[in-house]
Design an enzyme around this catalytic site. Structure first.
Site, mmCIF file in Angstrom:
data_model
loop_
_atom_site.group_PDB
_atom_site.id
_atom_site.type_symbol
_atom_site.label_atom_id
_atom_site.label_comp_id
_atom_site.label_asym_id
_atom_site.label_seq_id
_atom_site.Cartn_x
_atom_site.Cartn_y
_atom_site.Cartn_z
ATOM 1 N N THR A 121 0.859 -1.181 0.000
ATOM 2 C CA THR A 121 0.000 0.000 0.000
ATOM 3 C C THR A 121 0.896 1.232 0.000
ATOM 4 O O THR A 121 1.650 1.454 0.954
ATOM 5 C CB THR A 121 -0.900 -0.030 1.254
ATOM 6 O OG1 THR A 121 -1.631 -1.262 1.233
ATOM 7 C CG2 THR A 121 -1.850 1.141 1.294
ATOM 8 N N GLU A 149 -3.202 -4.626 -2.923
ATOM 9 C CA GLU A 149 -3.749 -5.886 -2.424
ATOM 10 C C GLU A 149 -4.879 -5.602 -1.436
ATOM 11 O O GLU A 149 -4.741 -4.781 -0.549
ATOM 12 C CB GLU A 149 -2.634 -6.689 -1.742
ATOM 13 C CG GLU A 149 -3.077 -8.019 -1.207
ATOM 14 C CD GLU A 149 -3.854 -8.823 -2.241
ATOM 15 O OE1 GLU A 149 -3.322 -9.072 -3.329
ATOM 16 O OE2 GLU A 149 -5.010 -9.183 -1.968
ATOM 17 N N LEU A 151 -6.496 -8.260 0.273
ATOM 18 C CA LEU A 151 -6.779 -9.424 1.117
ATOM 19 C C LEU A 151 -6.933 -9.024 2.581
ATOM 20 O O LEU A 151 -6.362 -8.027 3.031
ATOM 21 C CB LEU A 151 -5.676 -10.480 0.981
ATOM 22 C CG LEU A 151 -4.249 -10.179 1.459
ATOM 23 C CD1 LEU A 151 -4.100 -10.269 2.960
ATOM 24 C CD2 LEU A 151 -3.272 -11.123 0.794
ATOM 25 N N CYS A 261 -2.977 -2.347 8.918
ATOM 26 C CA CYS A 261 -3.427 -1.578 7.745
ATOM 27 C C CYS A 261 -4.268 -0.357 8.075
ATOM 28 O O CYS A 261 -3.857 0.762 7.760
ATOM 29 C CB CYS A 261 -4.171 -2.503 6.794
ATOM 30 S SG CYS A 261 -3.059 -3.713 6.041
ATOM 31 N N ARG A 329 -0.341 -6.405 15.566
ATOM 32 C CA ARG A 329 0.045 -5.012 15.329
ATOM 33 C C ARG A 329 -1.151 -4.090 15.610
ATOM 34 O O ARG A 329 -2.248 -4.312 15.126
ATOM 35 C CB ARG A 329 0.550 -4.849 13.886
ATOM 36 C CG ARG A 329 1.866 -5.588 13.677
ATOM 37 C CD ARG A 329 2.361 -5.484 12.250
ATOM 38 N NE ARG A 329 1.688 -6.386 11.341
ATOM 39 C CZ ARG A 329 2.067 -6.595 10.066
ATOM 40 N NH1 ARG A 329 3.097 -5.940 9.569
ATOM 41 N NH2 ARG A 329 1.411 -7.446 9.299
#
Ligand code: NAD
Length: 436
Positions: A121, A149, A151, A261, A329
């Protein structure tokens, strides 16, 4: 096709394995020699449902290779994926040092046409920067493509094998053909491969994650309001989710989003916006709400224990940022642990997959149980931070017998209020009435 995947983490390993599964010859490259040694010997390095089986099959079939040597990894590859980290820098922008570093190395290694693909990203304009970094030393032909991506950890193999859509950003006809052929086996049911310019592709990924974060923070604010107004967020969720324009998914309130993310991507988009003098006001609010939400249960816990948590023992179920992953994370559980420890509390945690990573990160700040019931031994109350399936229908008589107080603080709304009332628990969740 011969494919190299540089970066063999959550995205790289899934990408490499799934491309091998459709018959390609894949070499995964990583600088972490420990990781590569394990993978070479057939030991999987992440927990991801369904991955191990296809990883072992493709390793055995000799379609999946691992190396720490970039030159060896890309030697015969027609396609090079970059699945490298893009962590937040000090100012919140995506740190491109891994991507641009590898791009610079590729410039020194290329000898013929290759398609280099940004799978990480990355902010708008990165493909141009990768192109420039390669072209600084390599004067031959190559293309750089943006292929973000989408996913989700926990269902990554399914998401990769059957993507809702594949986004490909390129203006090169040659690269477009290569990418179309590569993804054809994954979209046989007609899911779209959406071709666009590279800047739009780069922004699409940030827009997708940010929009989902908006949904989460919005529902968390509705949940807060429900608590103040005496409404039930589960009812409101069902009421609005049946409207097709809103949709049923991603409307569950809780103790905030985490993971590698959403937090970093929302922050990076805010930062990219401010670089072009645009204040992304909704996303500023989304981040603020999420920060607060991670500690949403704490005031209730403190109140229950008369504002004194010194020496209080808590069982904590769930450490991973979401179920079916070992990824911790930015996990809300870690923020709760921090807050509770500061108040003098003692924590014993259990998570089906996340404990190894938490141990590596915070060590013996907390203790770790063998199973969810062992965590309850001698505890004053139970806190739930991750909605693993195995926590959904526990043996409540066991919980009641082990806890000193029949009190549950649930950050994921796992249980039915009436049932917990009948069982005589004190039960606090998010956006619903407190059961006393
Ligand atoms: P990760 O940290 O799990 O993996 C990155 C890997 O790159 C690590 O194994 C690291 O050792 C390796 N690496 C670092 N420098 C290297 C170098 N110079 N050469 C070779 N390998 C190197 O990260 P991830 O979760 O796989 O994410 C990768 C990218 O994909 C990020 O940009 C992320 O935002 C994006 N992404 C992640 C997800 C997800 O769910 N994890 C989903 C979509 C997109």
């Amino acid at each position: 096709m011969k494919i190299a995947v540089v970066g063999t983490g959550y995205v790289g390993l899934v990408t490499g394995t799934c491309f091998a599964e459709t018959g390609n010859d894949v070499t995964c490259v990583d600088i972490d020699s420990n990781k590569i040694t394990k993978l070479k010997s057939g030991e999987i390095t992440i927990y991801e449902p369904g991955l191990e089986k296809i990883f072992l099959r493709n390793l055995k079939e000799n379609r999946l290779h691992f190396t720490t040597d970039l030159a060896e990894g890309i030697k015969d590859a027609a396609i090079i994926f970059l699945a490298l980290p893009t962590p937040p820098g000090e100012d919140g922008s995506a740190d491109l040092k891994y991507i641009l570093g590898v791009a610079g190395e590729l410039g020194k290694l290329l000898t013929d046409y290759k398609v280099i693909i940004d799978k990480s990203t990355v902010p708008v304009g990165t493909a141009e920067r990768v192109r420039a970094a390669v072209a600084a030393t390599y004067k031959g032909e190559f293309d750089v493509v943006s292929n973000p991506e989408f996913l989700r950890e926990g269902v990554a193999v399914d998401d990769f094998m059957k993507p809702d859509r594949v986004v490909i950003g390129t203006n090169s006809e040659r690269a477009r053909k290569v990418m179309g052929d590569l993804y054809a086996p994954f979209v046989r049911q007609g899911n779209p491969v959406i071709f666009m310019d590279e800047r739009s592709a780069e922004l699409t990924k940030y827009a997708a994650n940010s929009f989902l974060a908006v949904k989460i923070s919005f529902m968390n604010e509705i949940a807060r309001l429900c608590e103040k107004l005496g409404a039930d967020v589960d009812m409101v969720r069902k009421g609005i989710g049946s409207d097709e324009r809103i949709g049923k998914r991603f409307l569950f309130p809780g103790i905030g989003y985490g993971g590698s993310c959403f937090p970093k991507d929302v922050q990076a988009l805010v930062r990219s916006s401010s670089e072009v003098n645009y204040e992304f006001e909704i996303l500023n609010a989304v981040m603020k709400v999420n920060e607060e939400q991670k500690l949403h249960l704490i005031p209730g816990i403190k109140k229950y224990f008369n504002n004194n948590l010194t020496g209080k023992k808590f069982a904590l179920w769930g450490l991973a940022f979401k179920p079916n992953t070992d990824d911790i994370r930015e996990a809300p559980a870690l923020y709760m642990i921090d807050a509770l420890i500061k108040e003098g509390a003692i924590i014993t945690a259990f998570d089906p997959e996340g404990m190894k990573n938490v141990k590596a990160s915070i060590g013996d700040t907390i203790t770790y149980a063998e199973n969810q019931y062992e965590a309850l031994e001698d505890a004053d109350a139970l806190i739930i931070a991750t909605e693993w399936n195995e926590f959904r229908t526990p043996d409540f008589s066991k919980i009641a017998a082990k806890l000193k107080n029949k009190a549950i603080f649930d950050g994921r709304n796992l249980f039915d209020l009436a049932a917990l009332r009948d069982l005589g628990f004190h039960y606090e969740s998010v956006g619903r009435a407190i059961v006393n």
